[in-house]
Design an enzyme around this catalytic site. Structure first.
Site, PDB file in Angstrom:
ATOM      1  CB  SER A   2      -6.152  33.537  20.637  1.00  0.00           C
ATOM      2  OG  SER A   2      -6.188  33.925  19.285  1.00  0.00           O
ATOM      3  CG  ASP A  56      -4.451  27.370  15.997  1.00  0.00           C
ATOM      4  OD1 ASP A  56      -5.114  28.034  15.187  1.00  0.00           O
ATOM      5  OD2 ASP A  56      -4.263  27.712  17.173  1.00  0.00           O
ATOM      6  CG  HIS A  98      -7.235  29.158  17.806  1.00  0.00           C
ATOM      7  ND1 HIS A  98      -5.912  29.499  17.985  1.00  0.00           N
ATOM      8  CD2 HIS A  98      -7.944  30.281  18.114  1.00  0.00           C
ATOM      9  CE1 HIS A  98      -5.824  30.758  18.361  1.00  0.00           C
ATOM     10  NE2 HIS A  98      -7.038  31.258  18.456  1.00  0.00           N
TER      11      HIS A  98
END
Length: 276
Positions: A146, A222, A255
């Site tokens: 991320s 995600d 995620h």
């Protein structure tokens, strides 16, 4: 330096250290996994892991399941905190700015510039410390998730020749074009958007002098995929620049660290091959 944690793990040792960082002007913590080979006196290559928003050095070492793979391949794993910390360090009540959200850049704007120099820390200060105090070679690779995926890509692109390989899970590939990055860049770098290109992987790819292959995994479930991550922009930038990219899209994955744990072994193998 002060060791604040140590745990036997897959024949090696997981440690957490605290030190005073001259680069950041505050105390910092980092995690280091020493594989069995390192404990037996062998100098080992190092994989640096950069975590995402709200994380510390703890998330990767407790959730990713990376130590077994690092032990097998003889890699040292290093996971720093995601920002400077402390009472004297600028902060913001939002989760996506300030402490826990350093974005792996060197801030130029007040009040952030006094401490937020995470790029200098992860690319120079921390490796210098690791190679001085641990049985580490100067062979390095870098990965992240991320915000940390953004950090890994940008750090590798900004420092040609310094890393043997790079990979990312669910990275913010074009921070100049998405809300997370725009908010952070405006605060840390100011409103002149031309200054943002130096910290944006998609922009850096245009003139990248090194063709270090990129490995990226992205979950298709995600929640941040469309508004914040935009992997198709990285795909287009690599195609335009002739830069090698392996972008793997995975149905059903989100995620979280469940996604990372599912594929971290393949990433560590990717880096181990490059570091050998």
């Amino acid at each position: 330096m002060e060791r604040v944690e140590q745990h036997a793990c897959f024949g090696g040792r997981q440690e957490v250290w605290r030190h005073e960082s001259a680069v950041l002007g505050c105390a910092m913590r980092f995690a280091v996994y020493l594989p069995p080979a390192a404990l037996q006196g062998q100098a080992c290559p190092v994989l640096y892991w950069l975590s995402g928003l709200t994380c510390s050095e703890q998330n990767f070492i407790t959730k990713a399941g990376a130590q077994a793979h690092a032990a097998r391949h003889g890699l040292i794993l290093v996971a720093p905190d995601t920002s400077p910390r402390g009472d004297g360090v600028a902060d913001d009540p939002a989760y996506d700015l300030g402490q826990g959200a350093g974005f792996y850049l060197n801030a130029t704007q007040a009040p952030w510039a006094a401490h937020y120099r995470m790029q200098d820390y992860v690319a120079q200060g921390l490796p210098d410390l690791i190679e001085r105090h641990f049985p580490a070679t100067s062979a390095r690779s870098i990965a992240g998730h991320s915000m940390g995926g953004h950090g890994a890509l940008v750090t590798a692109l900004r420092n040609p020749g310094r890393y043997h390989s790079v990979s990312a899970f669910s990275p913010i590939v074009a921070p100049s074009q998405v809300p997370w990055g725009q908010k952070a860049f405006a605060a840390y770098l100011g409103d002149d958007t031309t200054a943002w290109a130096a910290w944006d992987a998609v922009e850096l790819l245009r003139d990248a002098p090194e063709r270090l292959p990129l490995l990226v995994d992205q979950g298709l479930d995600d929640e941040f995929l469309a508004p914040q991550l935009r992997p198709e922009l990285l795909e287009a930038a690599c195609r335009a620049a002739g830069h090698p990219l392996t972008l793997r899209r995975h149905a059903g994955y989100d995620h979280s660290y469940y996604f990372i744990a599912s594929f971290i072994g393949e990433h560590i193998e990717h880096h181990a091959k490059a570091l050998r």
